[in-house]
Enzyme design. Structure first.
Site, short mmCIF file in Angstrom:
data_model
loop_
_atom_site.label_atom_id
_atom_site.label_comp_id
_atom_site.label_asym_id
_atom_site.label_seq_id
_atom_site.Cartn_x
_atom_site.Cartn_y
_atom_site.Cartn_z
N GLY A 17 50.27 38.41 31.85
CA GLY A 17 49.13 38.91 32.61
C GLY A 17 49.23 38.63 34.11
O GLY A 17 50.19 38.02 34.59
N CYS A 133 37.43 31.99 40.48
CA CYS A 133 38.19 32.25 41.72
C CYS A 133 37.31 32.26 42.98
O CYS A 133 37.68 31.67 44.00
CB CYS A 133 38.93 33.58 41.58
SG CYS A 133 37.92 34.89 40.87
N LYS A 217 28.12 31.84 37.92
CA LYS A 217 29.25 30.91 37.94
C LYS A 217 29.32 30.25 39.32
O LYS A 217 29.56 29.05 39.44
CB LYS A 217 30.58 31.66 37.69
CG LYS A 217 30.79 32.11 36.26
CD LYS A 217 32.05 32.97 36.15
CE LYS A 217 32.00 33.83 34.91
NZ LYS A 217 33.01 34.91 34.91
N HIS A 246 40.16 37.85 47.47
CA HIS A 246 38.72 38.02 47.56
C HIS A 246 38.26 37.60 48.97
O HIS A 246 38.76 36.61 49.53
CB HIS A 246 37.99 37.08 46.58
CG HIS A 246 38.19 37.42 45.13
ND1 HIS A 246 38.82 38.56 44.68
CD2 HIS A 246 37.80 36.73 44.02
CE1 HIS A 246 38.82 38.57 43.36
NE2 HIS A 246 38.22 37.47 42.94
P1 A2P Z 1 49.43 40.90 26.30
O1 A2P Z 1 50.18 41.35 27.53
O2 A2P Z 1 50.35 40.69 25.14
O3 A2P Z 1 48.24 41.75 25.98
P2 A2P Z 1 45.45 40.28 32.30
O4 A2P Z 1 44.45 39.24 32.72
O5 A2P Z 1 46.37 40.70 33.39
O6 A2P Z 1 44.77 41.43 31.60
O7 A2P Z 1 46.37 39.55 31.18
C1 A2P Z 1 45.83 39.01 30.02
C2 A2P Z 1 46.88 38.15 29.34
O8 A2P Z 1 46.29 37.59 28.16
C3 A2P Z 1 48.11 38.91 28.88
O9 A2P Z 1 49.24 38.07 28.96
C4 A2P Z 1 47.78 39.22 27.44
O10 A2P Z 1 48.89 39.42 26.62
C5 A2P Z 1 47.09 37.94 27.02
N1 A2P Z 1 46.25 38.15 25.86
C6 A2P Z 1 45.18 38.97 25.74
N2 A2P Z 1 44.65 38.90 24.50
C7 A2P Z 1 45.42 38.01 23.82
C8 A2P Z 1 45.39 37.48 22.49
N3 A2P Z 1 44.47 37.86 21.62
N4 A2P Z 1 46.33 36.57 22.14
C9 A2P Z 1 47.25 36.17 23.03
N5 A2P Z 1 47.33 36.62 24.30
C10 A2P Z 1 46.42 37.52 24.69
#
Ligand code: A2P
Length: 341
Positions: A17, A133, A217, A246
């Site tokens: 992410g 943040c 928050k 931001h």
């Molecule tokens: P994935 O890329 O496999 O969906 P962002 O904040 O940029 O949207 O990223 C969110 C992060 O959280 C990504 O790495 C995403 O993985 C991960 N993520 C979201 N849902 C889950 C989950 N249920 N289990 C594990 N990781 C998750």
């Protein structure tokens, strides 16, 4: 229980992410003593790799047994994932540094900005929360002011970039911008309204009070980090079509007499802060200058013309770095440093 070692096993939950990818990059940049990096994400990401120290590291699916032999688990995969897996990681013996809002206001969970309240980490932290943040960058500027002048009230309006919502929001702003410029209809999937060429005064859910969770928050976390529940905070949080960093307009009212020129000097030596304040030279903090950098920029420092004992300023910080990933890595560094001393 964390022990002093030459290298630590570090799991990054949400490694694919927007914040997680920066956590990995910042661990490398700051030469955090990583023995083994374990990038974790959803099953969708199995087969992907993240690059660490020039080498590809396979992303693993986050599971109950992901935290064996992990010393630090940095979480940034949203509150639902943190609520379920952070306690599992802590029980497995990892120190959890959680970027989500899941535990921030829990009494026994430290909420830490290392330049502001390093002592709050405690001796045996299971879960430590990384603040919101917008709050992190604001308290870097507020703390020295509070120590010297006692802050009574803060009125803050935020101008928050889309990267705070994650990778999909960055793509939505890019796609919508192309669409609008090409005269095509645009689709809004991440935000309730078009974000390209627009400002949306709505971040996170609305509460009965008329404020949003994001705004509250800033109220609650500021008080917890500054360890002073008497500080009044009046927030408005706005999403703007900016990719990274931001910006915030901040009005601070103090108990003691305060002058802008003294605040400028005070903030010039504040840790984590860089004063950029030469309006004659058209120099003031800009999102495009703060993006991808560590320092939180403060400028437009001026006396409030409507009130004594009050000043205004403009604070800009990279929400993915100091507002999230950098602060999390600094907390890990703080814990290592404390074991050494
Ligand atoms: P994935 O890329 O496999 O969906 P962002 O904040 O940029 O949207 O990223 C969110 C992060 O959280 C990504 O790495 C995403 O993985 C991960 N993520 C979201 N849902 C889950 C989950 N249920 N289990 C594990 N990781 C998750």
């Amino acid at each position: 229980m964390l022990k002093l070692k030459d290298g630590y096993n570090v799991a990054v939950v949400g490694a694919t992410g927007a914040v997680g990818s920066r956590m990995t990059a910042i661990l490398e940049e700051r030469k955090f003593p990583v023995a083994k990096l374990v990038p974790l994400a959803s099953a969708r990401s199995v087969g992907k790799t993240v690059t660490f120290r020039g080498k590809p590291v396979p992303v693993q699916e986050l599971r109950d047994d992901s935290f064996q032999d992990i010393d630090f688990a940095l979480f940034s995969a949203g509150a639902t994932v943190s609520k379920k897996f952070a306690p599992i990681a802590a029980r497995a013996g990892a120190v959890v540094i959680d970027n989500s809002s899941a535990f921030r206001m829990e009494k026994n969970v430290p909420l830490v900005v290392p330049e502001v309240n390093p002592h709050a980490v405690g001796d045996d932290p299971g879960i430590i929360s990384n603040p919101n943040c917008s709050t992190i960058q604001m308290v870097l500027a507020l703390k020295p002011i509070h120590d010297k002048y006692r802050i009574k009230r803060v009125v803050v309006s935020t101008y928050q970039s889309v990267s705070g919502t994650g990778q999909k929001a960055i793509e939505e702003l890019r796609d919508q911008s192309h669409g609008v410029l090409a005269g095509q209809p645009v689709a809004s999937k991440v935000y309730p309204h078009q974000i390209a060429f627009n400002c949306i005064p709505h971040i996170d859910e609305f509460l009965e009070s008329g404020y949003t969770k994001e705004e509250m928050k800033m109220v609650n976390e500021t008080r917890k980090i500054m360890e002073d529940d008497s500080i009044q905070v009046s927030p408005t949080a706005v999403r703007v079509p900016v990719f990274f960093a931001h910006s915030e307009s901040v009005n601070v009212e103090t108990e003691k007499a305060i002058l802008a020129e003294d605040v400028k000097k005070l903030l010039s030596s504040a840790p984590g802060v860089k004063v950029v304040d030469a309006p004659d030279l058209k120099q003031y903090p800009l999102a495009i200058d703060a993006a991808h950098k560590d320092a939180v920029l403060v400028g437009r420092i001026r006396n409030d013309i409507s009130k004594e004992r009050a000043v205004n300023f403009w604070v800009v910080g990279d929400n993915l770095r100091k507002g999230a990933a950098l602060n999390a890595v600094q907390i890990a560094e703080l814990l290592v440093q404390r074991m050494k001393s």
